[in-house]
Design a protein around this motif. Structure first.
Motif, PDB file in Angstrom:
ATOM      1  N   ALA A 184       0.828  -1.210   0.000  1.00 22.14           N
ATOM      2  CA  ALA A 184       0.000   0.000   0.000  1.00 22.14           C
ATOM      3  C   ALA A 184       0.859   1.254   0.000  1.00 22.14           C
ATOM      4  O   ALA A 184       1.966   1.265   0.529  1.00 22.14           O
ATOM      5  N   VAL A 202      -5.160   6.285   0.263  1.00 20.93           N
ATOM      6  CA  VAL A 202      -4.536   4.968   0.352  1.00 20.93           C
ATOM      7  C   VAL A 202      -4.676   4.279  -1.000  1.00 20.93           C
ATOM      8  O   VAL A 202      -5.778   4.224  -1.554  1.00 20.93           O
ATOM      9  N   GLN A 204      -3.743   0.678  -3.139  1.00 16.39           N
ATOM     10  CA  GLN A 204      -3.180  -0.656  -3.369  1.00 16.39           C
ATOM     11  C   GLN A 204      -2.783  -0.682  -4.848  1.00 16.39           C
ATOM     12  O   GLN A 204      -3.652  -0.842  -5.712  1.00 16.39           O
ATOM     13  N   TYR A 275      -2.185  -2.626   4.992  1.00 10.02           N
ATOM     14  CA  TYR A 275      -3.179  -3.554   4.459  1.00 10.02           C
ATOM     15  C   TYR A 275      -4.080  -4.081   5.567  1.00 10.02           C
ATOM     16  O   TYR A 275      -5.295  -4.212   5.383  1.00 10.02           O
TER      17      TYR A 275
END
Length: 389
Positions: A184, A202, A204, A275
């Motif tokens: 992340a 955030v 991913q 995460y």
């Protein structure tokens, strides 16, 4: 500055960061060039080996450069996990800076990459890219005083998983224990006067792997919690009461803590602090509990803002357990409010914007990240009963 303008800026730098992380991960030979083991004094001692990559440093400096350009008052209040120096394969130590022009950045990167022109071109293009981001301004029409703000960055959370580059397997609960899905990019803004998180982005970069196209799809989550404004990029899902409630923990978590919580919660593990908190944000788990000092402000700030916008939060583990143990009855929601993490160090102002891995005194005394206050109170009752410290 309007919250909508701030969010657009942070999403733009997050998109640049995602492109940098993706470009480096595509070529193993490029990744091998860009890994440096941290000297022992800067290691996170939870792990036997702790690496930093040029991806970490480039992302951190990219965020600093472009945020500082737009908001000069933030320039000295952007803090990150990594120092801005990197040692190349020849042993040369170089200070990483993002230049105003792409060609200048490329020339600097070329010197780091032992003259690799193609790699320097790819990275400089990612850094100076112009992502098209649109934020619905009517939802975020509130002013935020940026002169009273600072920023915490974790440029690549779960660096070990990033370096390994494996595709993780999702379990029946939608959680990936290991793999690139646990990586992340975390960018959080906090208010200096209160120490509270205000805004978080955030990403991913490797959220889903498409086997047909052999490519990754990223996932971006954001949230703002400032005064009356509480907004996130997604609709919060209701907790499924038919399933056993779950808590995610580190694989190294204390057996005493796991035992205390397993009487009510199913305990699962996953890699990456960011995460693990994200699984709680997304409703895959009820909470993330960490009892020991192996987590830092850059791990929490961005996701804390999102959780606050959803009605949750992140507590200081040690202080919350102490408060629960001393209270005559269960803690209240007001008690939880007073136990939220602060993003200003106890000693006061942060001396250097580039922290690298700090000593243990700067780590946080564990955390309890939650989306429902009822879960936080329930967890603390279990920890209090078992006297887990």
């Amino acid at each position: 500055m309007k919250a909508s303008s701030l969010m657009q800026l942070f999403l733009e730098v997050a998109a640049k960061a995602t492109e940098i992380a993706t470009v480096i991960r595509k070529e193993k030979t490029l990744l091998d060039l860009l890994i440096e083991e941290k000297p022992d004094v800067k290691k996170n001692h939870q792990y036997f080996q702790d690496f930093k990559t040029l991806a970490d440093v480039l992302i951190q400096e990219t965020v600093h450069h472009f945020v500082s350009q737009k908001i000069p008052s933030l320039a000295d209040s952007i803090y990150g996990e990594e120092s801005n120096t990197f040692t190349n394969t020849k042993g040369d130590t170089i200070t990483i800076e993002i230049c105003h022009k792409q060609e200048e950045t490329k020339a600097l990167l070329k010197s780091i990459l032992d003259g690799n022109d193609e790699a320097a071109s790819l990275l400089s293009e990612a850094i100076h890219s112009s992502p098209e981001i649109q934020v619905a301004s009517e939802r975020l029409d509130v002013d935020i005083d940026t002169t009273d703000c600072g920023v915490w960055i974790d440029p690549i959370d779960a660096t070990g998983q990033y370096i390994k580059g494996e595709i993780g397997v999702e379990d029946d609960n939608g959680i990936t224990e290991d793999g690139l899905q646990c990586v992340a990019i975390l960018i959080g803004m906090f208010q200096k006067s209160s120490g509270r998180p205000v805004l978080g982005v955030v990403v991913q970069p490797f959220a889903q792997w498409n086997h047909k196209t052999n490519s990754w799809t990223s996932n971006t989550v954001w949230g703002i919690c400032h005064k009356e404004l509480q907004e996130t990029s997604f609709q919060a899902s209701a907790i499924n009461t038919d399933k056993q409630p779950m808590i995610v923990m580190s694989k190294s978590e204390s057996e005493h803590v796991q035992s205390a919580l397993s009487s009510k919660y199913k305990v699962v593990s996953a890699s990456g602090a960011g995460y693990k908190i994200l699984t709680t944000v997304l409703g895959l788990t009820n909470a993330y509990v960490l009892s020991h000092e192996s987590i830092y402000r850059w791990d929490c700030c961005a996701l804390h803002a999102v959780l606050l916008a959803l009605g949750g939060g992140i507590l200081s583990y040690r202080h919350a357990v102490q408060a629960a143990s001393q209270a005559p009855g269960p803690l209240s929601r007001a008690d939880l409010e007073s136990l939220q993490l602060s993003y200003v160090k106890a000693a006061g102002a942060i001396a250097s914007r580039r922290c690298s891995l700090p000593n243990s005194a700067e780590s946080l005394p564990g955390i309890i990240a939650y989306k429902s206050a009822d879960d936080a109170i329930s967890i603390l009752n279990l920890l209090k009963v078992k006297d887990v410290k």
